[in-house]
Write an enzyme that holds these catalytic residues in place. Structure first.
Site, PDB file in Angstrom:
ATOM      1  N   HIS A  55     -79.871  62.320 -38.003  1.00  0.00           N
ATOM      2  CA  HIS A  55     -80.875  62.752 -38.982  1.00  0.00           C
ATOM      3  C   HIS A  55     -81.900  63.696 -38.354  1.00  0.00           C
ATOM      4  O   HIS A  55     -83.091  63.662 -38.686  1.00  0.00           O
ATOM      5  CB  HIS A  55     -81.588  61.543 -39.592  1.00  0.00           C
ATOM      6  CG  HIS A  55     -80.682  60.624 -40.352  1.00  0.00           C
ATOM      7  ND1 HIS A  55     -80.302  60.867 -41.657  1.00  0.00           N
ATOM      8  CD2 HIS A  55     -80.057  59.472 -39.989  1.00  0.00           C
ATOM      9  CE1 HIS A  55     -79.494  59.900 -42.070  1.00  0.00           C
ATOM     10  NE2 HIS A  55     -79.313  59.045 -41.064  1.00  0.00           N
ATOM     11  N   ASN A 127     -79.744  56.380 -47.633  1.00  0.00           N
ATOM     12  CA  ASN A 127     -79.003  57.631 -47.752  1.00  0.00           C
ATOM     13  C   ASN A 127     -78.882  58.034 -49.213  1.00  0.00           C
ATOM     14  O   ASN A 127     -79.354  57.327 -50.107  1.00  0.00           O
ATOM     15  CB  ASN A 127     -77.602  57.484 -47.138  1.00  0.00           C
ATOM     16  CG  ASN A 127     -77.622  57.398 -45.623  1.00  0.00           C
ATOM     17  OD1 ASN A 127     -78.397  58.086 -44.970  1.00  0.00           O
ATOM     18  ND2 ASN A 127     -76.778  56.558 -45.062  1.00  0.00           N
ATOM     19  N   TYR A 337     -84.007  51.311 -35.088  1.00  0.00           N
ATOM     20  CA  TYR A 337     -84.878  52.391 -35.550  1.00  0.00           C
ATOM     21  C   TYR A 337     -86.221  52.364 -34.826  1.00  0.00           C
ATOM     22  O   TYR A 337     -86.693  53.375 -34.319  1.00  0.00           O
ATOM     23  CB  TYR A 337     -85.079  52.304 -37.067  1.00  0.00           C
ATOM     24  CG  TYR A 337     -84.007  53.057 -37.825  1.00  0.00           C
ATOM     25  CD1 TYR A 337     -84.316  54.127 -38.643  1.00  0.00           C
ATOM     26  CD2 TYR A 337     -82.671  52.712 -37.697  1.00  0.00           C
ATOM     27  CE1 TYR A 337     -83.341  54.830 -39.328  1.00  0.00           C
ATOM     28  CE2 TYR A 337     -81.683  53.402 -38.369  1.00  0.00           C
ATOM     29  CZ  TYR A 337     -82.020  54.464 -39.183  1.00  0.00           C
ATOM     30  OH  TYR A 337     -81.043  55.147 -39.840  1.00  0.00           O
TER      31      TYR A 337
END
Length: 477
Positions: A55, A127, A337
């Site tokens: 990303h 997404n 993350y």
């Protein structure tokens, strides 16, 4: 005449000359005491931070989430209560491409949201598709390696992609979406967003419901064909940024309808599919979407780096009333993350202006790189817990109801007992003849140069979805 602001160094000292370096004569050499030159060069050397592993290329804007429906009986989260308005930051992205990649490439799009609620930041990191390529996080690094560059050629490798997919039948659902019309939206405004994972909601009575979050575009779905995308990329590699930034600048604010699918906690043991499997969707006839609110994006960032490149989204950021689930991919992302942000941005990345909550923050974290807030307990003597100096304490009122799980600890084969074809068949049957033909063509083009044995293995998977699927791709090849 209005006097202009005066240029300074980072330490605040005025700069007398920003055009010429300090030297021992007009031809040099330069002097080491020119600290202004050294500071300027040193900062330039450090202007880049590591790009996101996935990303990396993204676009985003700020806006508001307005709750227009009523799901208060399912959740005590204040962000979800009727009439609530919450500031939001949205970032859209491609998955595989680096920072310099073209916007209009066929790829899954990231759809990351940060809600600045009165109870802390809630991040929904998903997404533009409701499913993903793998269901077990142990395979995620391998999958991403196939999307990145070959270690020897330093080129993208269709062979690696199709080799992995043909050996991973659970990827069929996402592969079919990716190579369908919806695999190439013309802008971020013309695509849906999904939390993708199964999350949970809980109310004041301690009742839990499983939930799927969907953001449905109000702009309609619009997509490029491969040929159209090639023409766009030939004109501009920044088409998404141009379209989105331009629309918001002229007041054409994009909107999405927030919907939820809700499943009573006990239903998870009754479904014919695993409701925590990221490669599966919940049929709408069983769990119909409920309109909850509207998200509008209405302000562009003033500084892309500060407000988008440094924006850090993580599924670990939840608020009371919203929780997790046994979804294996979600469980892994809760760690990965936040860990990525600590590596990329620094230990105290949550203190950056774009990431810091809009509510009071009180904890015992201290020291470390980038700590510019100091101790946040209200008392320098309260730097540990428990303490006798009125430092912040826990609040049992926001405790989540217990989640009862059962099962022996083991490395379970995630292929056993899973139907990786049924839901793909339902999706395939929704396509008309023209959509199917474009699907076949898109896949065939992406398979160019892939070894025959890998192609045959992938065709065999398509055949298990529907014989026409395999036959159509084979004919297109």
């Amino acid at each position: 005449m209005v006097e202009k602001n005066k240029l300074t160094t980072d330490a605040g000292a005025p700069v007398p000359d920003n055009q010429n370096s300090l030297s021992a004569g007009p031809r040099g050499p330069l002097l080491l005491q020119d600290y202004q030159l050294l500071e300027k060069l040193a900062h330039q050397n450090r202007e880049r931070i590591p790009e996101r592993t996935v990303h990396a290329k993204g676009w985003g804007a700020f806006g508001t989430l307005r709750i227009t429906g009523d799901i208060s009986k399912y959740t005590c989260a204040k962000v979800m209560q009727p009439g609530t308005e919450t500031p939001v930051l949205a970032r859209f992205s491609t998955v595989a491409g680096e920072l310099g990649a073209a916007d209009a490439e066929r790829d899954v799009r990231g759809f990351a949201l940060k809600f600045y609620t009165e109870e802390g930041n809630w991040d929904l990191v998903g997404n533009n598709t409701p499913v993903f390529f793998v269901r077990d996080p142990y395979k995620f690094p391998d999958f991403i390696h196939t999307q990145k560059r070959h270690p020897r050629t330093h080129l993208r490798s269709p062979t690696a992609m199709w080799d992995f997919w043909s050996l991973s039948p659970e990827s069929l659902h996402q592969v079919t979406i990716l190579f369908s019309d919806r695999g190439l939206p013309i802008t971020p405004m013309h695509m849906n967003g999904y939390g993708s994972h199964t999350f949970s909601l809980w109310n004041q009575n301690g009742e839990r419901y499983w939930v799927k979050f969907h953001f449905k575009t109000q702009q309609g779905h619009k997509h490029y064909t491969n040929t159209e995308a090639e023409e766009v990329i030939g004109r501009s590699r920044e088409s998404y940024q141009e379209e989105m930034f331009g629309a918001i600048e002229k007041g054409d604010y994009p909107k999405w309808t927030l919907q939820v699918q809700l499943m009573p906690e006990a239903d998870a043991a009754k479904t014919s599919y695993d409701p925590f499997d990221l490669t599966k969707v919940w049929p709408h006839k069983d769990y119909p979407p409920i309109d909850v609110g509207v998200m509008e994006l209405n302000r562009n960032p003033d500084d892309y780096f500060a407000e988008l490149e440094q924006a850090a989204f993580s599924p670990s950021n939840i608020v009371p009333g919203i929780g997790f689930s046994p979804d294996k991919m979600l469980q892994a992302r809760i760690f990965s993350y936040a860990d990525a942000h600590r590596h990329r941005l620094g230990t105290h990345y949550e203190n950056l202006p774009v990431n810091i909550p809009r509510c009071p923050v009180r904890n015992y974290y201290r020291d470390g790189e980038m700590n510019y807030t100091g101790l946040r307990t209200g008392n320098p003597d309260a730097y540990y817990e428990p303490n006798s100096f009125d430092g912040p304490v826990q609040d049992s009122n926001v405790k989540e109801p217990p989640l009862v799980l059962s099962g022996a600890m083991d490395r379970y084969d995630h292929h056993q007992g899973n139907d990786d074809y049924g839901q793909v068949r339902v999706l395939y049957d929704l396509f008309d003849d023209e959509q199917k033909q474009r699907l076949y063509t898109n896949i065939a083009e992406a398979m160019a140069g892939v070894p025959d044995d890998i192609v045959r293995r992938q065709l065999a998977l398509f055949a298990k979805v529907h014989p026409d699927y395999a036959a159509g791709v084979k004919a297109a090849l």
